[in-house]
Design an enzyme around this catalytic site. Structure first.
Site, PDB file in Angstrom:
ATOM      1  N   TYR A 119      47.782  75.842  44.961  1.00  0.00           N
ATOM      2  CA  TYR A 119      47.637  75.375  43.578  1.00  0.00           C
ATOM      3  C   TYR A 119      47.193  76.530  42.665  1.00  0.00           C
ATOM      4  CZ  TYR A 119      45.757  72.770  39.558  1.00  0.00           C
ATOM      5  OH  TYR A 119      45.470  72.311  38.299  1.00  0.00           O
ATOM      6  N   TYR A 155      37.825  75.867  32.971  1.00  0.00           N
ATOM      7  CA  TYR A 155      37.166  75.695  34.267  1.00  0.00           C
ATOM      8  C   TYR A 155      36.600  77.033  34.741  1.00  0.00           C
ATOM      9  CZ  TYR A 155      39.170  71.019  35.415  1.00  0.00           C
ATOM     10  OH  TYR A 155      39.500  69.689  35.461  1.00  0.00           O
ATOM     11  N   GLU A 181      44.676  60.204  41.616  1.00  0.00           N
ATOM     12  CA  GLU A 181      44.907  60.743  40.271  1.00  0.00           C
ATOM     13  C   GLU A 181      45.811  59.749  39.549  1.00  0.00           C
ATOM     14  OE1 GLU A 181      45.627  65.017  39.745  1.00  0.00           O
ATOM     15  OE2 GLU A 181      47.350  64.500  38.487  1.00  0.00           O
ATOM     16  N   ARG A 228      52.097  79.843  36.186  1.00  0.00           N
ATOM     17  CA  ARG A 228      52.218  79.036  34.960  1.00  0.00           C
ATOM     18  C   ARG A 228      51.533  79.726  33.792  1.00  0.00           C
ATOM     19  NH1 ARG A 228      50.015  72.858  34.846  1.00  0.00           N
ATOM     20  NH2 ARG A 228      48.173  73.889  35.726  1.00  0.00           N
ATOM     21  N   ARG A 235      44.222  67.291  28.210  1.00  0.00           N
ATOM     22  CA  ARG A 235      43.955  65.977  28.820  1.00  0.00           C
ATOM     23  C   ARG A 235      44.938  64.915  28.346  1.00  0.00           C
ATOM     24  NH1 ARG A 235      41.344  67.431  33.254  1.00  0.00           N
ATOM     25  NH2 ARG A 235      39.584  68.799  32.772  1.00  0.00           N
TER      26      ARG A 235
HETATM   27  C1  3EB Z   1      42.002  68.012  36.926  1.00  0.00           C
HETATM   28  O1  3EB Z   1      41.582  67.276  36.036  1.00  0.00           O
HETATM   29  C2  3EB Z   1      42.779  67.336  38.014  1.00  0.00           C
HETATM   30  O2  3EB Z   1      47.366  71.551  36.863  1.00  0.00           O
HETATM   31  O3  3EB Z   1      48.695  70.568  35.443  1.00  0.00           O
HETATM   32  C3  3EB Z   1      45.317  67.037  36.380  1.00  0.00           C
HETATM   33  C4  3EB Z   1      46.338  67.159  35.434  1.00  0.00           C
HETATM   34  C5  3EB Z   1      45.102  68.068  37.265  1.00  0.00           C
HETATM   35  C6  3EB Z   1      47.118  68.312  35.377  1.00  0.00           C
HETATM   36  C7  3EB Z   1      47.705  70.576  36.192  1.00  0.00           C
HETATM   37  C8  3EB Z   1      45.875  69.222  37.201  1.00  0.00           C
HETATM   38  C9  3EB Z   1      46.891  69.341  36.276  1.00  0.00           C
HETATM   39  O4  3EB Z   1      41.777  69.226  36.958  1.00  0.00           O
HETATM   40  C10 3EB Z   1      44.055  67.967  38.322  1.00  0.00           C
END
Ligand code: 3EB
Length: 345
Positions: free
Chosen positions: A152, A212, A332, A159, A225
Protein backbone atom coordinates in the site's frame (compact mmCIF):
# COMPACT_ATOMS: atom_id res chain seq x y z
CA UNK A 1 -33.15 7.11 -14.69
CA UNK A 2 -35.44 10.16 -14.57
CA UNK A 3 -35.06 12.84 -17.20
CA UNK A 4 -32.66 15.52 -16.14
CA UNK A 5 -30.82 13.49 -13.49
CA UNK A 6 -27.13 14.08 -14.00
CA UNK A 7 -25.84 10.75 -12.79
CA UNK A 8 -27.40 7.53 -11.57
CA UNK A 9 -26.11 4.41 -9.88
CA UNK A 10 -27.63 0.94 -9.95
CA UNK A 11 -26.28 -2.27 -8.40
CA UNK A 12 -27.15 -5.09 -10.80
CA UNK A 13 -26.31 -8.81 -10.56
CA UNK A 14 -23.86 -9.61 -13.38
CA UNK A 15 -26.08 -12.44 -14.70
CA UNK A 16 -28.98 -9.99 -15.15
CA UNK A 17 -26.76 -7.54 -17.03
CA UNK A 18 -25.68 -10.07 -19.62
CA UNK A 19 -29.30 -10.31 -20.84
CA UNK A 20 -29.79 -6.59 -21.43
CA UNK A 21 -30.45 -5.63 -25.07
CA UNK A 22 -27.82 -3.63 -26.98
CA UNK A 23 -29.76 -0.34 -26.78
CA UNK A 24 -29.92 -0.52 -22.98
CA UNK A 25 -26.22 0.32 -22.84
CA UNK A 26 -26.53 3.66 -24.67
CA UNK A 27 -26.79 5.82 -21.57
CA UNK A 28 -24.24 3.85 -19.53
CA UNK A 29 -21.06 5.72 -18.62
CA UNK A 30 -19.31 2.66 -17.31
CA UNK A 31 -19.50 -0.47 -15.18
CA UNK A 32 -17.46 -1.81 -12.27
CA UNK A 33 -17.97 -5.53 -11.65
CA UNK A 34 -17.12 -7.19 -8.35
CA UNK A 35 -16.62 -10.93 -8.05
CA UNK A 36 -16.25 -11.92 -11.70
CA UNK A 37 -14.59 -10.80 -14.91
CA UNK A 38 -16.31 -8.40 -17.28
CA UNK A 39 -18.86 -9.98 -19.63
CA UNK A 40 -17.50 -10.11 -23.18
CA UNK A 41 -21.04 -9.50 -24.51
CA UNK A 42 -20.91 -5.93 -23.23
CA UNK A 43 -20.33 -3.15 -25.80
CA UNK A 44 -16.74 -3.02 -26.99
CA UNK A 45 -16.33 0.65 -26.11
CA UNK A 46 -17.83 0.39 -22.59
CA UNK A 47 -15.44 1.40 -19.79
CA UNK A 48 -15.49 -1.59 -17.46
CA UNK A 49 -13.48 -2.79 -14.51
CA UNK A 50 -13.50 -6.33 -13.10
CA UNK A 51 -12.39 -6.64 -9.48
CA UNK A 52 -11.75 -9.96 -7.77
CA UNK A 53 -13.65 -9.13 -4.59
CA UNK A 54 -16.32 -11.77 -3.90
CA UNK A 55 -19.81 -10.65 -2.95
CA UNK A 56 -20.86 -11.65 0.56
CA UNK A 57 -24.56 -10.68 0.64
CA UNK A 58 -25.73 -12.68 -2.40
CA UNK A 59 -24.49 -15.28 -4.85
CA UNK A 60 -22.67 -14.26 -7.99
CA UNK A 61 -20.96 -11.10 -9.14
CA UNK A 62 -22.50 -7.65 -8.81
CA UNK A 63 -22.05 -4.68 -11.11
CA UNK A 64 -22.10 -1.02 -10.27
CA UNK A 65 -23.71 0.63 -13.32
CA UNK A 66 -23.19 4.38 -13.80
CA UNK A 67 -25.56 6.17 -16.18
CA UNK A 68 -25.53 9.78 -17.28
CA UNK A 69 -27.84 11.98 -19.31
CA UNK A 70 -26.95 11.59 -22.98
CA UNK A 71 -25.68 11.95 -25.59
CA UNK A 72 -22.51 10.10 -24.62
CA UNK A 73 -19.22 9.95 -26.50
CA UNK A 74 -16.69 7.14 -26.10
CA UNK A 75 -12.97 6.82 -26.67
CA UNK A 76 -9.70 5.19 -25.69
CA UNK A 77 -6.56 7.19 -24.93
CA UNK A 78 -3.47 6.52 -22.80
CA UNK A 79 -4.75 2.96 -22.42
CA UNK A 80 -7.92 4.22 -20.73
CA UNK A 81 -11.36 3.41 -22.04
CA UNK A 82 -13.80 6.22 -21.27
CA UNK A 83 -17.28 7.51 -21.91
CA UNK A 84 -18.39 11.08 -21.31
CA UNK A 85 -21.21 13.57 -21.71
CA UNK A 86 -20.92 17.35 -21.72
CA UNK A 87 -20.37 17.47 -17.96
CA UNK A 88 -18.53 14.33 -16.83
CA UNK A 89 -16.19 11.53 -17.86
CA UNK A 90 -15.91 7.99 -16.48
CA UNK A 91 -12.83 5.88 -17.25
CA UNK A 92 -11.21 2.59 -16.30
CA UNK A 93 -7.59 1.49 -16.48
CA UNK A 94 -6.17 -1.93 -15.68
CA UNK A 95 -2.40 -2.54 -15.61
CA UNK A 96 -0.59 -5.82 -14.97
CA UNK A 97 2.30 -5.41 -12.57
CA UNK A 98 4.15 -8.13 -14.48
CA UNK A 99 4.43 -5.64 -17.36
CA UNK A 100 6.57 -3.42 -15.13
CA UNK A 101 10.07 -4.09 -13.84
CA UNK A 102 11.30 -2.85 -10.49
CA UNK A 103 13.98 -0.18 -10.95
CA UNK A 104 16.30 0.32 -8.00
CA UNK A 105 14.21 1.45 -5.03
CA UNK A 106 11.05 1.70 -7.11
CA UNK A 107 8.89 -1.44 -7.14
CA UNK A 108 6.84 -2.69 -10.08
CA UNK A 109 3.63 -1.73 -8.21
CA UNK A 110 4.86 1.82 -7.63
CA UNK A 111 5.78 2.13 -11.30
CA UNK A 112 2.46 0.69 -12.46
CA UNK A 113 0.58 3.09 -10.15
CA UNK A 114 2.57 6.08 -11.37
CA UNK A 115 1.95 5.06 -14.98
CA UNK A 116 -1.79 4.65 -14.38
CA UNK A 117 -2.17 8.03 -12.69
CA UNK A 118 -0.03 9.85 -15.26
CA UNK A 119 -2.25 8.32 -17.95
CA UNK A 120 -5.36 9.40 -16.03
CA UNK A 121 -4.15 13.00 -15.67
CA UNK A 122 -3.00 13.07 -19.30
CA UNK A 123 -6.47 11.99 -20.43
CA UNK A 124 -8.26 14.53 -18.22
CA UNK A 125 -5.98 17.29 -19.48
CA UNK A 126 -6.56 16.43 -23.15
CA UNK A 127 -10.29 15.88 -22.92
CA UNK A 128 -10.96 18.88 -20.68
CA UNK A 129 -12.40 17.26 -17.54
CA UNK A 130 -9.84 18.42 -14.94
CA UNK A 131 -12.18 18.06 -11.95
CA UNK A 132 -11.25 14.62 -10.59
CA UNK A 133 -14.14 13.76 -8.26
CA UNK A 134 -13.82 10.07 -7.29
CA UNK A 135 -11.22 7.32 -7.79
CA UNK A 136 -11.60 3.58 -6.98
CA UNK A 137 -8.31 1.68 -6.58
CA UNK A 138 -7.88 -2.13 -6.30
CA UNK A 139 -4.79 -4.35 -6.38
CA UNK A 140 -3.82 -7.69 -4.84
CA UNK A 141 -1.74 -8.10 -1.68
CA UNK A 142 -2.35 -4.60 -0.30
CA UNK A 143 -1.03 -5.57 3.17
CA UNK A 144 1.86 -7.72 1.89
CA UNK A 145 5.44 -6.62 2.32
CA UNK A 146 7.56 -6.66 -0.79
CA UNK A 147 10.95 -5.12 -1.50
CA UNK A 148 11.17 -4.09 2.17
CA UNK A 149 8.03 -1.97 2.10
CA UNK A 150 4.26 -2.48 2.41
CA UNK A 151 2.59 -2.64 -0.97
CA UNK A 152 0.00 0.00 0.00
CA UNK A 153 2.93 2.33 0.72
CA UNK A 154 4.38 1.64 -2.73
CA UNK A 155 0.99 2.44 -4.25
CA UNK A 156 0.86 5.70 -2.24
CA UNK A 157 4.29 6.75 -3.52
CA UNK A 158 3.36 6.13 -7.17
CA UNK A 159 0.03 7.94 -6.75
CA UNK A 160 1.48 10.97 -4.97
CA UNK A 161 4.32 11.34 -7.50
CA UNK A 162 1.80 11.47 -10.33
CA UNK A 163 -0.36 14.06 -8.53
CA UNK A 164 2.70 16.27 -8.05
CA UNK A 165 3.97 15.72 -11.61
CA UNK A 166 0.59 16.78 -13.01
CA UNK A 167 0.88 20.06 -11.15
CA UNK A 168 -1.85 19.05 -8.73
CA UNK A 169 -1.19 19.63 -5.08
CA UNK A 170 -1.21 16.46 -3.00
CA UNK A 171 -3.43 18.04 -0.35
CA UNK A 172 -6.59 20.07 -0.22
CA UNK A 173 -7.81 19.73 -3.78
CA UNK A 174 -7.78 15.91 -3.95
CA UNK A 175 -10.54 13.47 -4.94
CA UNK A 176 -12.62 11.14 -2.82
CA UNK A 177 -11.11 7.65 -3.10
CA UNK A 178 -10.82 4.14 -1.78
CA UNK A 179 -7.93 1.65 -1.99
CA UNK A 180 -8.64 -2.03 -1.34
CA UNK A 181 -6.85 -5.33 -1.69
CA UNK A 182 -8.35 -7.65 -4.30
CA UNK A 183 -7.89 -11.43 -4.25
CA UNK A 184 -5.83 -11.28 -7.47
CA UNK A 185 -5.61 -9.69 -10.89
CA UNK A 186 -4.28 -6.38 -12.16
CA UNK A 187 -4.03 -2.92 -10.65
CA UNK A 188 -7.55 -1.69 -11.46
CA UNK A 189 -8.54 1.95 -11.28
CA UNK A 190 -11.86 3.55 -12.17
CA UNK A 191 -12.56 7.26 -11.92
CA UNK A 192 -15.15 9.96 -12.45
CA UNK A 193 -14.14 13.48 -13.46
CA UNK A 194 -16.07 16.67 -14.18
CA UNK A 195 -15.53 19.82 -16.23
CA UNK A 196 -15.66 21.87 -13.04
CA UNK A 197 -13.42 21.40 -10.00
CA UNK A 198 -15.03 19.49 -7.11
CA UNK A 199 -14.91 20.61 -3.52
CA UNK A 200 -12.93 18.36 -1.17
CA UNK A 201 -14.49 17.70 2.24
CA UNK A 202 -12.52 16.60 5.30
CA UNK A 203 -13.70 14.96 8.53
CA UNK A 204 -13.23 16.94 11.76
CA UNK A 205 -12.86 13.62 13.67
CA UNK A 206 -9.99 12.47 11.45
CA UNK A 207 -6.64 13.88 10.47
CA UNK A 208 -6.56 14.53 6.73
CA UNK A 209 -4.97 11.44 5.18
CA UNK A 210 -2.43 13.57 3.30
CA UNK A 211 -1.17 14.74 6.72
CA UNK A 212 -0.81 11.27 8.30
CA UNK A 213 2.48 10.94 10.22
CA UNK A 214 5.20 8.74 8.64
CA UNK A 215 4.38 5.65 10.75
CA UNK A 216 1.69 4.93 8.10
CA UNK A 217 4.21 5.10 5.28
CA UNK A 218 6.81 7.57 4.05
CA UNK A 219 4.42 9.03 1.45
CA UNK A 220 0.95 9.89 2.61
CA UNK A 221 -2.24 8.80 0.86
CA UNK A 222 -3.65 11.35 -1.59
CA UNK A 223 -7.40 11.61 -1.08
CA UNK A 224 -10.11 13.65 0.65
CA UNK A 225 -12.71 12.20 3.04
CA UNK A 226 -15.49 13.18 0.64
CA UNK A 227 -16.03 15.26 -2.43
CA UNK A 228 -18.99 17.23 -3.75
CA UNK A 229 -19.57 18.88 -7.12
CA UNK A 230 -21.84 19.61 -9.99
CA UNK A 231 -25.56 19.21 -10.68
CA UNK A 232 -26.36 22.90 -10.24
CA UNK A 233 -27.47 23.69 -6.70
CA UNK A 234 -27.65 20.06 -5.55
CA UNK A 235 -24.22 18.46 -5.63
CA UNK A 236 -23.20 14.90 -6.32
CA UNK A 237 -21.75 13.46 -3.12
CA UNK A 238 -19.02 10.84 -2.78
CA UNK A 239 -17.88 9.68 0.67
CA UNK A 240 -14.47 7.98 0.47
CA UNK A 241 -13.69 4.61 1.94
CA UNK A 242 -14.18 5.20 5.67
CA UNK A 243 -12.85 3.09 8.51
CA UNK A 244 -12.38 2.98 12.28
CA UNK A 245 -9.76 5.72 12.38
CA UNK A 246 -9.97 8.69 14.73
CA UNK A 247 -7.23 11.29 14.46
CA UNK A 248 -4.72 9.11 12.65
CA UNK A 249 -5.08 5.99 14.86
CA UNK A 250 -6.96 2.78 14.30
CA UNK A 251 -9.48 2.24 17.10
CA UNK A 252 -10.95 -1.11 18.27
CA UNK A 253 -8.38 -3.44 16.71
CA UNK A 254 -9.83 -6.99 16.85
CA UNK A 255 -13.43 -5.79 17.44
CA UNK A 256 -15.26 -5.71 14.12
CA UNK A 257 -18.56 -4.52 15.61
CA UNK A 258 -16.92 -1.60 17.41
CA UNK A 259 -15.03 -0.74 14.19
CA UNK A 260 -18.26 -0.70 12.20
CA UNK A 261 -19.94 1.56 14.78
CA UNK A 262 -16.92 3.91 14.76
CA UNK A 263 -17.00 3.96 10.96
CA UNK A 264 -20.60 5.21 11.05
CA UNK A 265 -19.61 7.95 13.49
CA UNK A 266 -17.05 8.99 10.88
CA UNK A 267 -19.53 8.84 8.00
CA UNK A 268 -22.02 10.92 10.00
CA UNK A 269 -19.30 13.47 10.74
CA UNK A 270 -18.17 13.76 7.12
CA UNK A 271 -21.82 14.06 5.99
CA UNK A 272 -22.35 16.89 8.50
CA UNK A 273 -19.24 18.58 7.14
CA UNK A 274 -20.39 18.12 3.53
CA UNK A 275 -23.76 19.70 4.36
CA UNK A 276 -21.99 22.55 6.15
CA UNK A 277 -19.84 23.47 3.13
CA UNK A 278 -22.23 22.71 0.24
CA UNK A 279 -25.99 22.48 -0.41
CA UNK A 280 -25.90 18.67 -0.30
CA UNK A 281 -29.31 17.03 -0.46
CA UNK A 282 -28.80 13.94 1.68
CA UNK A 283 -31.33 13.37 4.39
CA UNK A 284 -29.25 11.12 6.58
CA UNK A 285 -27.64 7.75 6.22
CA UNK A 286 -30.73 6.12 4.73
CA UNK A 287 -30.50 8.32 1.60
CA UNK A 288 -27.13 6.99 0.41
CA UNK A 289 -25.86 3.90 -1.46
CA UNK A 290 -23.05 1.87 0.07
CA UNK A 291 -20.23 -0.55 -0.66
CA UNK A 292 -19.01 -2.36 2.44
CA UNK A 293 -15.63 -4.14 2.38
CA UNK A 294 -15.15 -6.88 4.99
CA UNK A 295 -11.68 -8.33 5.61
CA UNK A 296 -12.82 -11.65 7.10
CA UNK A 297 -15.86 -13.33 5.54
CA UNK A 298 -16.69 -14.78 8.97
CA UNK A 299 -17.48 -11.21 10.13
CA UNK A 300 -20.07 -10.63 7.41
CA UNK A 301 -23.23 -11.29 9.48
CA UNK A 302 -22.03 -9.03 12.32
CA UNK A 303 -21.12 -6.23 9.92
CA UNK A 304 -24.29 -6.53 7.85
CA UNK A 305 -26.56 -6.37 10.91
CA UNK A 306 -24.77 -3.26 12.17
CA UNK A 307 -24.79 -1.59 8.74
CA UNK A 308 -28.53 -2.24 8.28
CA UNK A 309 -29.25 -0.83 11.76
CA UNK A 310 -27.68 2.42 10.55
CA UNK A 311 -28.82 2.63 6.94
CA UNK A 312 -32.18 0.86 7.12
CA UNK A 313 -33.50 -2.09 5.13
CA UNK A 314 -33.95 -0.27 1.82
CA UNK A 315 -30.75 1.68 1.16
CA UNK A 316 -28.82 0.08 -1.71
CA UNK A 317 -25.74 -1.71 -0.34
CA UNK A 318 -23.37 -4.42 -1.47
CA UNK A 319 -20.98 -6.30 0.79
CA UNK A 320 -17.64 -7.49 -0.59
CA UNK A 321 -14.71 -9.52 0.72
CA UNK A 322 -11.56 -7.42 0.42
CA UNK A 323 -8.44 -6.46 2.35
CA UNK A 324 -8.42 -3.01 3.91
CA UNK A 325 -5.24 -0.93 3.65
CA UNK A 326 -4.14 -1.19 7.29
CA UNK A 327 -3.70 -4.72 8.64
CA UNK A 328 -5.67 -3.85 11.82
CA UNK A 329 -8.70 -2.51 9.96
CA UNK A 330 -11.46 -5.11 9.57
CA UNK A 331 -14.07 -3.12 7.70
CA UNK A 332 -14.28 -0.12 5.36
CA UNK A 333 -17.43 1.56 4.07
CA UNK A 334 -17.93 3.97 1.14
CA UNK A 335 -21.07 5.84 0.20
CA UNK A 336 -22.51 8.14 -2.40
CA UNK A 337 -25.69 10.12 -2.89
CA UNK A 338 -26.81 13.72 -2.91
CA UNK A 339 -27.85 14.47 -6.50
CA UNK A 340 -26.81 10.97 -7.61
CA UNK A 341 -30.01 9.14 -8.42
CA UNK A 342 -30.01 5.74 -6.68
CA UNK A 343 -31.91 2.95 -8.40
CA UNK A 344 -33.16 0.37 -5.95
CA UNK A 345 -32.32 -3.20 -6.94
C1 3EB B 1 -8.00 5.61 5.89
O1 3EB B 1 -8.89 6.35 6.30
C2 3EB B 1 -8.43 4.23 5.49
O2 3EB B 1 -5.59 5.34 -0.06
O3 3EB B 1 -7.17 6.09 -1.36
C3 3EB B 1 -9.63 5.08 2.84
C4 3EB B 1 -9.98 5.76 1.67
C5 3EB B 1 -8.36 4.58 2.97
C6 3EB B 1 -9.04 5.93 0.65
C7 3EB B 1 -6.77 5.63 -0.28
C8 3EB B 1 -7.43 4.76 1.95
C9 3EB B 1 -7.77 5.42 0.79
O4 3EB B 1 -6.82 5.96 5.83
C10 3EB B 1 -7.96 3.81 4.18
Amino acid sequence: MTAGAALSLEFVPARVLSGRPAGWWDGVLGVAGYGAPADPAWPEDLPRMAVDAPRLDADGAVCEVWRAAGPLAAGTAHGIRYRCNDAMLFGCIELRESDFAAAGEVSALQRATGTAYRALFGLLEETGYPGLLRVWNYFPGINAEADGCERYWQFNAGRQDAFLASGRVAEGNVPAACALGSAGGPLSIAFLALREPPRAVENPRQMSAYRYPPQYGPRSPTFARASVAGAGGAPLLFVSGTASIVGHRTLHADDVLAQTEETFRNIEAVLDEARRVAPVRAHGLQALAYKVYVRDAADFATVEACVRRHIGADAPAVFLRADVCRADLLVEIEACGGAIQLENP
